[in-house]
Structure formats: structure tokens, C-alpha cells
Design an enzyme around this catalytic site. Structure first.
Site, PDB file in Angstrom:
ATOM      1  N   LYS A  97      10.546   6.653  -8.645  1.00  0.00           N
ATOM      2  CA  LYS A  97      10.590   7.690  -7.599  1.00  0.00           C
ATOM      3  C   LYS A  97      12.022   8.085  -7.287  1.00  0.00           C
ATOM      4  CE  LYS A  97       6.405   6.575  -5.022  1.00  0.00           C
ATOM      5  NZ  LYS A  97       5.766   7.671  -4.337  1.00  0.00           N
TER       6      LYS A  97
ATOM      7  N   GLU B  61      -0.132   4.663   5.008  1.00  0.00           N
ATOM      8  CA  GLU B  61      -1.013   5.664   4.369  1.00  0.00           C
ATOM      9  C   GLU B  61      -2.110   6.019   5.361  1.00  0.00           C
ATOM     10  OE1 GLU B  61      -0.649   4.838  -0.352  1.00  0.00           O
ATOM     11  OE2 GLU B  61      -1.789   3.361   0.763  1.00  0.00           O
TER      12      GLU B  61
ATOM     13  N   ASP C 136     -15.680   0.687 -27.738  1.00  0.00           N
ATOM     14  CA  ASP C 136     -15.562  -0.411 -26.790  1.00  0.00           C
ATOM     15  C   ASP C 136     -14.255  -1.166 -27.050  1.00  0.00           C
ATOM     16  OD1 ASP C 136     -18.017  -2.446 -25.416  1.00  0.00           O
ATOM     17  OD2 ASP C 136     -15.919  -3.043 -25.649  1.00  0.00           O
TER      18      ASP C 136
ATOM     19  N   HIS D 143       5.437   2.098 -10.370  1.00  0.00           N
ATOM     20  CA  HIS D 143       5.849   3.515 -10.323  1.00  0.00           C
ATOM     21  C   HIS D 143       6.854   3.797  -9.214  1.00  0.00           C
ATOM     22  CE1 HIS D 143       2.757   4.026  -7.217  1.00  0.00           C
ATOM     23  NE2 HIS D 143       3.321   5.171  -6.916  1.00  0.00           N
TER      24      HIS D 143
ATOM     25  N   LYS E 249      -3.382   0.733   4.991  1.00  0.00           N
ATOM     26  CA  LYS E 249      -4.255   1.901   4.801  1.00  0.00           C
ATOM     27  C   LYS E 249      -4.791   2.326   6.172  1.00  0.00           C
ATOM     28  CE  LYS E 249      -4.538   1.629   0.161  1.00  0.00           C
ATOM     29  NZ  LYS E 249      -3.884   2.627  -0.691  1.00  0.00           N
TER      30      LYS E 249
ATOM     31  N   LYS F 194       0.344  -1.769 -13.429  1.00  0.00           N
ATOM     32  CA  LYS F 194       0.200  -2.807 -12.435  1.00  0.00           C
ATOM     33  C   LYS F 194      -1.267  -2.903 -12.014  1.00  0.00           C
ATOM     34  CE  LYS F 194       0.614  -1.882  -7.929  1.00  0.00           C
ATOM     35  NZ  LYS F 194      -0.482  -1.042  -7.418  1.00  0.00           N
TER      36      LYS F 194
ATOM     37  N   HIS G 159       5.733  -2.764  -5.071  1.00  0.00           N
ATOM     38  CA  HIS G 159       6.499  -1.643  -4.505  1.00  0.00           C
ATOM     39  C   HIS G 159       7.450  -2.087  -3.383  1.00  0.00           C
ATOM     40  CE1 HIS G 159       3.606   0.454  -6.823  1.00  0.00           C
ATOM     41  NE2 HIS G 159       2.754   0.786  -5.885  1.00  0.00           N
TER      42      HIS G 159
ATOM     43  N   ASP H 293      -1.583  -5.342  -3.882  1.00  0.00           N
ATOM     44  CA  ASP H 293      -1.556  -3.933  -4.287  1.00  0.00           C
ATOM     45  C   ASP H 293      -0.159  -3.327  -4.129  1.00  0.00           C
ATOM     46  OD1 ASP H 293      -2.686  -1.497  -5.164  1.00  0.00           O
ATOM     47  OD2 ASP H 293      -2.992  -0.815  -3.103  1.00  0.00           O
TER      48      ASP H 293
HETATM   49  C1  BG6 Z   1      -0.487   2.337  -5.862  1.00  0.00           C
HETATM   50  C2  BG6 Z   1      -1.501   1.581  -5.007  1.00  0.00           C
HETATM   51  O1  BG6 Z   1       0.223   1.460  -6.662  1.00  0.00           O
HETATM   52  O2  BG6 Z   1       0.413   3.021  -5.002  1.00  0.00           O
HETATM   53  C3  BG6 Z   1      -2.206   2.514  -4.047  1.00  0.00           C
HETATM   54  O3  BG6 Z   1      -2.444   0.971  -5.871  1.00  0.00           O
HETATM   55  C4  BG6 Z   1      -1.210   3.308  -3.249  1.00  0.00           C
HETATM   56  O4  BG6 Z   1      -3.074   1.787  -3.195  1.00  0.00           O
HETATM   57  C5  BG6 Z   1      -0.206   3.975  -4.168  1.00  0.00           C
HETATM   58  O5  BG6 Z   1      -1.916   4.283  -2.498  1.00  0.00           O
HETATM   59  C6  BG6 Z   1       0.892   4.695  -3.397  1.00  0.00           C
HETATM   60  O6  BG6 Z   1       1.703   5.382  -4.290  1.00  0.00           O
HETATM   61  P1  BG6 Z   1       2.390   6.749  -3.884  1.00  0.00           P
HETATM   62  O7  BG6 Z   1       3.200   7.143  -5.048  1.00  0.00           O
HETATM   63  O8  BG6 Z   1       1.296   7.700  -3.576  1.00  0.00           O
HETATM   64  O9  BG6 Z   1       3.210   6.415  -2.660  1.00  0.00           O
END
Ligand code: BG6
Length: 478
Positions: free
Chosen positions: A186, A220, A99, A182, A330, A152, A244, A239
Site C-alpha cells: 500500500k 472497518e 481438482d 498486501h 469489524k 495470507k 497487517h 486475520d
Molecule cells: C484482509 C482481511 O487481509 O484485509 C480482511 O482478510 C480485511 O478481513 C482486509 O477486510 C482489509 O484490507 P484493505 O486493503 O481493504 O484495508
């Protein structure tokens, strides 16, 4: 153009000793399965990972479970698997169970790290646990000469981000903290920097004198994919907009990094965030796709947005008066992230058919493209123009480095250029703070559409939203 990263690496060597062990908290979790094990496998394959990887997860598993999980994760990515690399990764894996609230877990970890002098701890766990795990690592002696890699979302708003920064800094210097976004790893996003600063034709026009508006869309075509509990606590703004999308704005709007020291890219990013006035709820349109409230883990009366469109300003000498629009959602018609930069119209309005030029970058997934919409003479007698597109499409190279692989490798080597610095994360939260929560009406939209029609008004005076196509090649043909 010199390699910004090499410049960064040579600038200060003190903190650049490679980590000699990687501790992965959340080793049995979703993120580890989807992204982290494939990244570790690729690092091994390229000879970039050769240190023990200790997976921490709840009790009751064994080394064997961890190895099977890693194998399954690498295999589900498809493609040819390099068995030697996968077996090597398995041989590096060790499991520590327990834990996260229990001191025994950290004592066991300390033992597993006995021969490590400089571990890197990767917290791929729910953000609510970051602070206590870091404190337990410190109390157990696992933080000596350590780095921490934090997933994140970093905080939930400005205040919680500040608190988290303070809690981390009580234990570690900033140079040992690696906050992941992330998008910064890219290929296509990094290409924005290279495209801007390695092409001299761009600089004279990359400002308010020639650019009329900038749009960024992250679409998305899927929903929340079983992450209801997380998403309902987060929403689209926390999010992806706070991190991003604002990072993409920063790369588009920043001044040239000087290349003279390792912090110059991060300095320029932070400066952009400081020049964006806090967002105004009147410039925000929030939407929620029909059916969201029925998703598992979502409150039946949820007011959380799955779509956000917002208009902002970058109040700098370069950008004053140029609207920047961000849209993310989304269940939209396609999955694509793109940047659309509209240039001002030429003054010769009398030339029939003349419209403004634009730059158009698709940032994936898959292929990436860059195109310039120009005007050329329509063949024939009449002296009129017609649109022509200069377009470059780059398919994903067979062995392209994925964002997580790049970022993990960098963190292990102490290269922080592509990580979010303390001041930047706080400035980004300050920008979105006024639009967090239930501050504006929430409109519903049908899955498969471009979000609520109310968002159209935000882009009316700049020629409307530019909707991404299914793929980069498609983007070159409209
Ligand atoms: C993440 C989000 O950080 O990035 C997700 O939490 C999102 O909701 C994702 O779908 C998108 O990342 P990528 O690399 O698939 O464009």
C-alpha cells in the site's frame, strides 16, 4: 533518498529474471475477482504484463468463462475501462480445470506451460491446500525455475507456519517464495518508511526520549461480508493483527535500512518482530459484534473475536518503555486505518493549555493524510497556547498503483523486498501465539460502536484511544 527498490534490484541479479508465465490458482475465486484481475489489467495497461496467464480452477469451465470473469471483475471496479488493455488481458488468459488433489490437473498445467522456462505460481486458494498444491507442482515438473506467491494467512499458528515453511523449502529456495501481506504494497504504508527515513528532522525525536506512545487502529464499518466460514476459523488476531498490524509496527519501529543490499528492509523488519516480547493475554481485549453468530458459516456458539485490542512493547534501545497499542475490528463506526504517535509533554507544565504534540497518519482507504498537532499562541492578550494542526492531505491519484498490482509485478520480477520473509513470518506468529484462541474473556459490542468498553482500560494511562474520522480530510479538522 535513493530508491530502496533499485538498490535491492541491483544488489543481486541472479534471481531477478522476469517470470515468463503466471499461473493463478483460484482463478474463479473471490480474491481473483475482487483484486487480482483488476491488478493484472492495470499491469497490462502499464505495459508490465505481457506473458501468458493460466487460470486454474475447478473443472467444467472454458477459456471463455475465464475471460468473462476477468472482464466482469475489471468492469465492476468502475471508471473508464481501456478496452485495448482488457482485450489484451483476455488474449493472455488460458484456463486449466480440475481438482487440486488430482494429478491430471497438474499434467494439464504442465502442457499449458510447455513454452515457459520460469513460471510464477500464485496460490490464491485456501491455505489448507498450499502444501499439497506445491507438492503436486513439484511432482508434475511445473516447479523447475519457478517462483511461488503465497496468499495470507501463512499458517494458523507458529507450528503450522514452521511446517509450511519446511514444506516449501523442501522444494524451493527462500528467494523463490513470495509471501503476500498486501499492506506491504500500500502506498500509504510505504509512505511511513519514506516519511521516517527521508526527513532528517524526525530522526532525533523518533525514539523513547520524545515519543510517549504509539497507537494503530484498523477500523472497518462492515462485517465479515459472506466470509463466515473463513473468518470463524481465523478471527481478527490471525486475520489482521499477526500480519497487517505488526507490519505497520515494524515500519514505525525499525532502524534505518542500510540501502546497501536488497535484504536490508526485511532484515530490519524481522529484527523488530524479534524484539517484541510474546503478547500477554492480560494486555488483550477481545470483542465480538452482536449478530456475528447469526452470520452464515459461523458456529452458533462461536467464541471467535471480531475485535481485538492489544498492548505491546518493542524492547529495543530505541523503544524501551514506549507502549504500542493495536486495535482492529469489524463493524466499527468508520472504515479507516490510522497511526497516532503521541509525543511527550514539554516540561513547562505551567504554560496554560499546553498539551502534548502528536503525529497522526491516516493510511486510507482513499485519501491519506499526515498531520502534526502543535501548540501556538492563542490570539489576544493572554499568554496561553491553543492547538493548531499542520496537515497534508493527499487524495488518491487517478492512476495510483494498487497494492496487488505492485506486489504481483514485484514477484514476477523477483523483487522480494515487499514480501514477508521466512524468519519474519515465524517471529510474528511467535509474538501473537499466546493470545490465539479462547485465552481471554470475549466481550460483545454493538455494531457501529468502538468495540467493547473494556478496551478503554488498555489506553487509559496514555490519554485514551484516538478514534479515526470518516476520512483523511476529517482527520485534519478535529
Ligand atoms: C484482509 C482481511 O487481509 O484485509 C480482511 O482478510 C480485511 O478481513 C482486509 O477486510 C482489509 O484490507 P484493505 O486493503 O481493504 O484495508
Amino acid at each position: 533518498m535513493p530508491d530502496l527498490r533499485q538498490k535491492a534490484a541491483t544488489a543481486s541479479t541472479a534471481d531477478k529474471q522476469p517470470a515468463d508465465a503466471l499461473v493463478l490458482f483460484g482463478a474463479m475465486g473471490d480474491l481473483a475477482h475482487k483484486k487480482i484481475f483488476p491488478a493484472l489489467y492495470n499491469m497490462v495497461r502499464r505495459g508490465r504484463l505481457n506473458v501468458p496467464v493460466i487460470g486454474v480452477a475447478r473443472a467444467g469451465r472454458t477459456d471463455q468463462h475465464l475471460k468473462e470473469r476477468a472482464r466482469d471483475s475489471v468492469k465492476q471496479k468502475g471508471g473508464n475501462v481501456d478496452e485495448a488493455a482488457l482485450s489484451k488481458l483476455e488474449s493472455l488468459l488460458r484456463y486449466v480445470g480440475g481438482d487440486y488433489q488430482n494429478p491430471h490437473t497438474f499434467e494439464a498445467l504442465k502442457k499449458a506451460l510447455a513454452s515457459s522456462q520460469r513460471p510464477a505460481h500464485y496460490l490464491a486458494i485456501p491455505p489448507s491446500l498450499f502444501e499439497s498444491v506445491v507438492q503436486s507442482l513439484d511432482r508434475s515438473g511445473c516447479m523447475r525455475n519457478a517462483r511461488v506467491i503465497v496468499e495470507k494467512p501463512f499458517g494458523h499458528n507458529l507450528e503450522s507456519a514452521q511446517q509450511l515453511n519446511a514444506a516449501l523449502h523442501a522444494i524451493l529456495p527462500e528467494s523463490s517464495i513470495f509471501r503476500i501481506d498486501h499492506y506491504l504494497g500500500k502506498e500509504a504504508v510505504l509512505n511511513l518508511l519514506i516519511f521516517r527515513f527521508a526527513n532528517s528532522f524526525l530522526e532525533p525525536i523518533w525514539n523513547r526520549n520524545y515519543i510517549e506512545s504509539v497507537q494503530i487502529t484498523m477500523a472497518e464499518n462492515f462485517g465479515i461480508e459472506g466470509r463466515g466460514a473463513f473468518y470463524d476459523d481465523t478471527g481478527a488476531i490471525r486475520d489482521v493483527v499477526e500480519n497487517h498490524m505488526l507490519q505497520v509496527v515494524a515500519f514505525l519501529a525499525m532502524e534505518p535500512p542500510t540501502c546497501l543490499h536488497g535484504e536490508s528492509v526485511r532484515d530490519e523488519t524481522a529484527k523488530v518482530f524479534r524484539t517484541i516480547p510474546a503478547l500477554d493475554p492480560r494486555n488483550l481485549v477481545r470483542g465480538q459484534f452482536d449478530g456475528y453468530k447469526k452470520e452464515e458459516g459461523v458456529a452458533p456458539d462461536s467464541k471467535v473475536e471480531t475485535f481485538a485490542a492489544v498492548r505491546l512493547e518493542v524492547r529495543s534501545w530505541r523503544w524501551s518503555g514506549v507502549p504500542f497499542l493495536i486495535r482492529a475490528g469489524k463493524c466499527l463506526p468508520v472504515t479507516a486505518t490510522e497511526v497516532f504517535v503521541r509525543l511527550r509533554k514539554p516540561p513547562l507544565e505551567s504554560l496554560p493549555g499546553s498539551t502534548s504534540n502528536s503525529f497522526h497518519f491516516t493510511l486510507g482507504p482513499g485519501e491519506i493524510s499526515m498531520s502534526l498537532n502543535a501548540q501556538v499562541k492563542r490570539p489576544g492578550e493572554a499568554m496561553v497556547s491553543m492547538p493548531a494542526r499542520l496537515c497534508a492531505v493527499e487524495g488518491q491519484t487517478a492512476d495510483e498503483m494498487d497494492a496487488y498490482e505492485r506486489l504481483l509485478g514485484d514477484a514476477m520480477h523477483g523483487d522480494a523486498m515487499l514480501f514477508v520473509r521466512e524468519d519474519a513470518v515465524e517471529s510474528a506468529w511467535a509474538v501473537v501465539e499466546p493470545i490465539l484462541g479462547n485465552v481471554s474473556p470475549l466481550y460483545s459490542y454493538r455494531p457501529g460502536t468502538w468495540g467493547p468498553k473494556e478496551a478503554d482500560a488498555l489506553a487509559e494511562d496514555i490519554g485514551g484511544w484516538h478514534n479515526p474520522k470518516k476520512n483523511a480530510a476529517g482527520a485534519c479538522s478535529d
